[in-house]
Design a protein around this motif. Structure first.
Motif, PDB file in Angstrom:
ATOM      1  N   ASN A 129       0.811  -1.221   0.000  1.00 43.07           N
ATOM      2  CA  ASN A 129       0.000   0.000   0.000  1.00 43.07           C
ATOM      3  C   ASN A 129       0.842   1.269   0.000  1.00 43.07           C
ATOM      4  N   ASP A 157       2.414  -7.637   1.998  1.00 41.90           N
ATOM      5  CA  ASP A 157       0.997  -7.293   1.977  1.00 41.90           C
ATOM      6  C   ASP A 157       0.599  -6.438   3.177  1.00 41.90           C
ATOM      7  N   ASP A 158      -0.363  -5.551   2.922  1.00 43.90           N
ATOM      8  CA  ASP A 158      -0.992  -4.737   3.981  1.00 43.90           C
ATOM      9  C   ASP A 158       0.014  -3.876   4.734  1.00 43.90           C
TER      10      ASP A 158
END
Length: 337
Positions: free
Chosen positions: A270, A296-297
């Motif tokens: 992100n 991820d994230d």
């Protein structure tokens, strides 16, 4: 001084609280370096310096300091020496007056790291840089390839070619704020500066709340790192153009990087940085080792958002590229959850 709330004693105290979360014995010290600007000092932390394995050197990003690595230092130093520095003009390092020319600023930063290396007698090392530290680390590796056995870049800034790229929506918004120079405003409001950092950057404290109970510690650390004479900050701004572009982007130079130096790139899924530079670097270095990981994230501060995953990627990559390692060079999965 009443108006500016900076205190070197307070910065030392806050850094001490942050580093007290470490389980590994460590040493902090100033390394004296002789530069064109005169006698300067680079603030340094070392862990497991007795290990004979290839050391790992960490370079922080803009407006940061060695305290930002507190969630990483234990794991990264388990079986090798680890050193982290406050770049000149940042944190607890001295504050020289840099050139206003962006090429000279880059050379001055690179030269300071090389003089620091000589002082510590580090022959060869893995080099990990986050954000602006990734840019500086790459510039160092281009100048001193014989010293770097492996370059790791965590969400690096300064690679995209501004002549051929359009910024994403969020990077346009974020880097438009660069021209406002919020840290100058923080210093200008004097006694309200620490309060503003704590209110405006509560996200920083949230990344460390499970290991630092007092949620004022990290925002205040950021304040005291940046309430001083901002020579490093101004030097960084001299390298920035337009929507946060580098005036001398690394994508235009990365093909000059010595071919036998492996490159590891780690991005947050992100992030507002340009993840596509990973594949572009692969295209520019077709016969070289370029490994890309996406966590991820996570956002820009991926090393503190998912430290266990980040640490595992770095430790594995360093083992892979140790000169004495018997590990075969195999691909590891592209994404980590």
């Amino acid at each position: 001084m009443f108006w500016n709330q900076f205190s070197s004693e307070k910065l030392e105290e806050l850094e001490g609280i942050i580093l007290s979360t470490l389980r590994t014995p460590y040493t902090t010290f100033h390394v004296p370096v002789e530069l064109k600007s005169g006698s300067e000092e680079i603030w340094t932390i070392s862990l497991n310096s007795e290990s004979k394995k290839t050391p790992l050197v960490l370079i922080h990003g803009f407006a940061a300091g060695i305290g930002f690595w507190c969630r990483n230092l234990d794991e990264l130093s388990k079986d090798r020496p680890v050193y982290a520095i406050d770049l000149l003009g940042f944190g607890r390092s001295s504050r020289p007056t840099f050139s206003y020319d962006y090429n000279e600023v880059e050379k001055e930063m690179v030269n300071s790291i090389e003089v620091w290396r000589k002082k510590l007698n580090l022959e060869k090392f893995h080099l990990l840089g986050h954000s602006m530290g990734g840019f500086i680390g790459t510039a160092y590796t281009l100048c001193y390839p014989e010293r770097v056995c492996h370059l790791l870049l965590a969400d690096p800034w300064g690679f995209s070619d501004h002549l051929n790229e359009k910024p994403s929506f969020w990077s346009s918004i974020i880097f438009s704020l660069v021209h406002v120079r919020p840290l100058e405003f923080v210093r200008a409001i004097g006694p309200l500066g620490p309060w503003l950092i704590q209110r405006g950057r509560s996200d920083i404290a949230a990344k460390f709340e499970d290991i630092i109970e007092d949620n004022s510690v990290f925002p205040n650390y950021v304040y005291h790192c940046n309430a001083q004479n901002p020579t490093g900050e101004r030097a960084a701004y001299s390298m920035i153009w337009g929507y946060g572009w580098s005036k001398n982007p690394m994508l235009l130079r990365i093909d000059k990087l010595k071919k036998d130096i492996p490159l590891s790139l780690i991005f947050g899924s992100n992030t507002w940085m340009d993840i596509s530079i990973g594949e572009k670097i692969k295209d520019l270095r077709p016969d070289c080792s370029v490994d890309i990981k996406i966590i991820d994230d996570t956002g820009h501060h991926l090393y503190s958002e998912k430290p266990d995953v980040f640490n595992d990627i770095v430790v594995t990559a360093c083992h892979l590229h140790d000169k004495t390692s018997d590990v075969n060079e195999n691909e590891i999965g592209e994404n980590y959850s």
